[in-house]
Motif scaffolding. Structure first.
Motif, PDB file in Angstrom:
ATOM      1  N   SER A   1      90.800   2.397  10.053  1.00 13.64           N
ATOM      2  CA  SER A   1      90.880   2.237   8.631  1.00 13.64           C
ATOM      3  C   SER A   1      89.406   2.563   7.953  1.00 13.64           C
ATOM      4  CB  SER A   1      90.967   0.689   8.044  1.00 13.64           C
ATOM      5  OG  SER A   1      89.969   0.018   8.672  1.00 13.64           O
ATOM      6  N   ILE A   2      88.410   2.909   8.832  1.00 16.94           N
ATOM      7  CA  ILE A   2      87.163   3.374   8.611  1.00 16.94           C
ATOM      8  C   ILE A   2      87.277   5.079   8.840  1.00 16.94           C
ATOM      9  CG2 ILE A   2      84.580   3.397   9.096  1.00 16.94           C
ATOM     10  CD1 ILE A   2      85.028   0.741  10.430  1.00 16.94           C
ATOM     11  N   TYR A   3      86.751   5.675   7.820  1.00 10.48           N
ATOM     12  CA  TYR A   3      86.861   7.157   7.981  1.00 10.48           C
ATOM     13  C   TYR A   3      85.677   7.564   8.964  1.00 10.48           C
ATOM     14  CZ  TYR A   3      86.061  12.145   6.646  1.00 10.48           C
ATOM     15  OH  TYR A   3      85.832  13.292   6.756  1.00 10.48           O
ATOM     16  N   ALA A   4      86.241   8.338   9.788  1.00 11.97           N
ATOM     17  CA  ALA A   4      85.317   9.044  10.834  1.00 11.97           C
ATOM     18  C   ALA A   4      84.470  10.096  10.559  1.00 11.97           C
ATOM     19  CB  ALA A   4      86.093   9.288  12.199  1.00 11.97           C
ATOM     20  N   GLY A   5      83.198   9.753  10.153  1.00 10.79           N
ATOM     21  CA  GLY A   5      82.397  10.870   9.473  1.00 10.79           C
ATOM     22  C   GLY A   5      81.439  10.279   8.776  1.00 10.79           C
ATOM     23  N   ASP A   6      80.963  10.876   7.813  1.00 10.56           N
ATOM     24  CA  ASP A   6      79.671  10.503   6.977  1.00 10.56           C
ATOM     25  C   ASP A   6      80.083   9.452   6.052  1.00 10.56           C
ATOM     26  OD1 ASP A   6      78.545  12.530   8.696  1.00 10.56           O
ATOM     27  OD2 ASP A   6      78.314  13.645   7.020  1.00 10.56           O
ATOM     28  N   HIS A   7      79.023   8.491   6.089  1.00  6.39           N
ATOM     29  CA  HIS A   7      79.102   7.397   5.095  1.00  6.39           C
ATOM     30  C   HIS A   7      77.842   7.309   4.132  1.00  6.39           C
ATOM     31  CE1 HIS A   7      83.184   5.613   6.371  1.00  6.39           C
ATOM     32  NE2 HIS A   7      82.720   6.236   7.269  1.00  6.39           N
ATOM     33  N   ASN A   8      77.785   7.508   3.087  1.00  8.75           N
ATOM     34  CA  ASN A   8      76.722   7.252   2.272  1.00  8.75           C
ATOM     35  C   ASN A   8      76.689   5.926   1.667  1.00  8.75           C
ATOM     36  OD1 ASN A   8      75.521   9.999   2.490  1.00  8.75           O
ATOM     37  ND2 ASN A   8      76.997  10.630   1.324  1.00  8.75           N
ATOM     38  N   ARG A   9      75.775   5.111   2.046  1.00  9.07           N
ATOM     39  CA  ARG A   9      75.871   3.642   1.687  1.00  9.07           C
ATOM     40  C   ARG A   9      74.394   3.288   1.097  1.00  9.07           C
ATOM     41  NH1 ARG A   9      79.371   0.312   3.635  1.00  9.07           N
ATOM     42  NH2 ARG A   9      77.711  -1.332   3.842  1.00  9.07           N
ATOM     43  N   ALA A  10      74.631   2.366   0.175  1.00 10.03           N
ATOM     44  CA  ALA A  10      73.280   1.827  -0.536  1.00 10.03           C
ATOM     45  C   ALA A  10      72.278   1.253   0.647  1.00 10.03           C
ATOM     46  CB  ALA A  10      73.542   0.744  -1.635  1.00 10.03           C
ATOM     47  N   ASP A  11      72.867   0.712   1.790  1.00 12.63           N
ATOM     48  CA  ASP A  11      71.909  -0.009   2.643  1.00 12.63           C
ATOM     49  C   ASP A  11      71.830   1.341   3.910  1.00 12.63           C
ATOM     50  OD1 ASP A  11      74.690  -1.957   4.063  1.00 12.63           O
ATOM     51  OD2 ASP A  11      74.565   0.023   3.569  1.00 12.63           O
ATOM     52  N   GLY A  12      71.909   2.500   3.681  1.00 15.58           N
ATOM     53  CA  GLY A  12      71.621   3.479   4.718  1.00 15.58           C
ATOM     54  C   GLY A  12      72.722   4.511   4.855  1.00 15.58           C
ATOM     55  N   ASP A  13      72.397   5.600   5.376  1.00 13.91           N
ATOM     56  CA  ASP A  13      73.345   6.490   5.781  1.00 13.91           C
ATOM     57  C   ASP A  13      73.948   6.237   7.210  1.00 13.91           C
ATOM     58  OD1 ASP A  13      73.102   7.758   3.255  1.00 13.91           O
ATOM     59  OD2 ASP A  13      72.046   9.466   3.933  1.00 13.91           O
ATOM     60  N   LEU A  14      75.350   5.996   7.545  1.00 12.70           N
ATOM     61  CA  LEU A  14      75.797   5.779   8.419  1.00 12.70           C
ATOM     62  C   LEU A  14      77.075   6.960   8.942  1.00 12.70           C
ATOM     63  CD1 LEU A  14      76.578   1.762   8.534  1.00 12.70           C
ATOM     64  CD2 LEU A  14      74.424   3.105   9.410  1.00 12.70           C
ATOM     65  N   ARG A  15      76.750   7.204  10.148  1.00 14.41           N
ATOM     66  CA  ARG A  15      77.983   8.065  10.547  1.00 14.41           C
ATOM     67  C   ARG A  15      78.928   7.258  11.554  1.00 14.41           C
ATOM     68  NH1 ARG A  15      79.650  13.485  11.077  1.00 14.41           N
ATOM     69  NH2 ARG A  15      80.877  13.940  13.251  1.00 14.41           N
ATOM     70  N   PHE A  16      80.361   6.854  11.309  1.00 16.31           N
ATOM     71  CA  PHE A  16      81.011   6.351  12.150  1.00 16.31           C
ATOM     72  C   PHE A  16      81.803   7.042  12.834  1.00 16.31           C
ATOM     73  CE2 PHE A  16      85.241   4.271  13.068  1.00 16.31           C
ATOM     74  CZ  PHE A  16      84.702   3.255  13.718  1.00 16.31           C
ATOM     75  N   GLU A  17      81.751   6.922  14.134  1.00 18.47           N
ATOM     76  CA  GLU A  17      82.731   7.632  15.213  1.00 18.47           C
ATOM     77  C   GLU A  17      83.422   6.594  16.303  1.00 18.47           C
ATOM     78  OE1 GLU A  17      79.972   9.911  17.621  1.00 18.47           O
ATOM     79  OE2 GLU A  17      78.705  10.658  15.937  1.00 18.47           O
ATOM     80  N   ARG A  18      84.726   7.160  16.469  1.00 18.39           N
ATOM     81  CA  ARG A  18      85.593   6.596  17.475  1.00 18.39           C
ATOM     82  C   ARG A  18      85.790   7.115  18.748  1.00 18.39           C
ATOM     83  NH1 ARG A  18      88.555   6.072  12.624  1.00 18.39           N
ATOM     84  NH2 ARG A  18      89.430   8.300  13.072  1.00 18.39           N
ATOM     85  N   GLN A  19      85.345   6.338  19.858  1.00 14.91           N
ATOM     86  CA  GLN A  19      85.703   7.057  21.257  1.00 14.91           C
ATOM     87  C   GLN A  19      86.503   6.137  21.929  1.00 14.91           C
ATOM     88  OE1 GLN A  19      82.155   8.174  23.249  1.00 14.91           O
ATOM     89  NE2 GLN A  19      83.218   8.071  25.134  1.00 14.91           N
ATOM     90  N   TYR A  20      87.697   6.866  22.618  1.00 12.88           N
ATOM     91  CA  TYR A  20      88.603   6.233  23.407  1.00 12.88           C
ATOM     92  C   TYR A  20      88.174   6.623  24.866  1.00 12.88           C
ATOM     93  CZ  TYR A  20      91.058   5.745  19.044  1.00 12.88           C
ATOM     94  OH  TYR A  20      91.397   5.732  17.688  1.00 12.88           O
TER      95      TYR A  20
END
Length: 354
Positions: free
Chosen positions: A22-41
């Motif tokens: 449900s979390i998009y794997a990639g870049d997230h521009n957020r008010a509290d900082g830029d995050l890049r979410f990744e999944r690893q199995y």
């Protein structure tokens, strides 16, 4: 760009895996900082294609030590700003990585209110002490699994995956549904026995059971034959979330008599769809399911059957409970927002919220 990597044993349809997707794997521009979410199995069970933000490990058994070593070396060579380890197999990698890189920020994510077995208990206890934070899928999981001396690390993450508008409330029908892995934990044997008693009152009642075999399917089918309700039960197997939503829209009751639970994501989804859940009071279910208000809590089987029959005979009361079930989740935060906010806080060095 800060990298947040969630490590999961393998890609499946369980609550952990569905929530991660449900979390998009990639870049997230957020008010509290830029995050890049990744999944690893840890392992690749489906031959899935790998990408930099959605990485599947080698095509090997989880009982083979090589996937764990592969994950460790991959994380050691290119460490994320925050590692989130879900389930005890991932906790093993967290332990070794924290020993090799003590400054590596890491979270242990707990998804069930009890230990599955002794190895689960040992791995998670060690990981809890080494981790910088401990997340839980529910308050019940946190209360039951995190010792008081480590509670300062704890934080509950909302497990609401999607926001739904309130469904149209309809008159009840004897249509029952379940979705999830067919495993002993879900207690479906008891659910089938309860349903068989409902069939005695309502011969046209129907119960759709959706999900892959988790070790119980053959026993459940044998029990269906023994109870004489084969004409009323349909084992559908695994289906997409879209298919499940379509089938859920045709049902009135969600039936699941779990032996133990954490958050019970499928029950949350059922309530959002306006289904009245018939469930046992375990895990977080005891907090968000209120008997007679938005759910039927199973304590004694015959009493649960009587409660169902009463709702079928009183459409107005059923509608009130259906509306209350869906309305309960309207103001709750979404999983992806809560997850990323908690990750950003920890990366910045803020204390966890208990």
């Amino acid at each position: 760009m800060k990298r947040v990597l969630q490590l999961i044993p393998y890609d499946a349809i369980g609550g952990v895996e569905v929530a991660a997707k449900s979390i998009y794997a990639g870049d997230h521009n957020r008010a509290d900082g830029d995050l890049r979410f990744e999944r690893q199995y840890l392992v690749n069970r489906k031959g899935s294609a790998c990408g930099p933000a959605d990485y599947h490990g080698p095509y090997r058994s989880l009982y083979d030590p090589r996937p764990y070593l592969h994950a460790f070396f991959r994380l050691y060579r290119k460490p994320p700003d925050l590692l989130v380890a879900s389930l005890w197999r991932s906790a093993l990698v967290l332990i070794v990585l924290k020993m090799a890189r003590p400054k590596q920020k890491a979270i242990l994510f707990l998804h069930l209110a009890h230990d599955v077995h002794w190895f689960d208990r040992i791995a998670n206890r060690i990981a809890m002490r080494l981790a910088d934070g401990i997340w839980a899928d529910s308050a019940a999981t946190m209360d039951q699994r995190i010792s008081p001396n480590l509670r300062h690390k704890g934080r509950v993450i909302s497990f609401l995956l999607e926001r739904h508008s309130l469904p149209k409330v309809s008159d009840p029908t004897p249509e029952f549904i379940f979705w999830g892995r067919l495993s002993p934990q879900k207690g479906l044997e008891r659910a089938l026995k309860i349903f068989s008693k409902i069939v005695r009152h309502v011969p046209e009642a129907d119960f759709k059971i959706i999900g892959p075999d988790g070790g119980s399917e053959n026993d459940l089918k044998a029990l269906v034959e023994q109870l004489g309700i084969s004409e009323n039960i349909t084992f559908i197997g695994a289906r997409s979330r879209a298919d499940i939503r379509t089938m859920a829209s045709q049902a009135s009751f969600y039936l699941q008599t779990s032996v133990d639970e954490g958050m019970a994501l499928s029950v949350v989804e059922a309530m959002q769809s306006g289904l009245v859940p018939i469930v046992t009071s375990v895990g977080e279910l005891a907090r968000y399911c209120t008997d007679g208000k938005n759910a039927i809590l199973v304590q004694e089987d015959n009493a649960a059957v009587d409660a169902v029959m009463a709702l079928l005979a009183d459409p107005d009361r059923y509608k009130r409970m259906s509306f209350a079930a869906a309305e309960y989740w309207q103001a709750k935060p979404l999983y992806r927002d809560d997850f990323l906010a908690a990750a950003a806080e920890l990366i910045k060095g803020k204390a966890n919220n208990v």
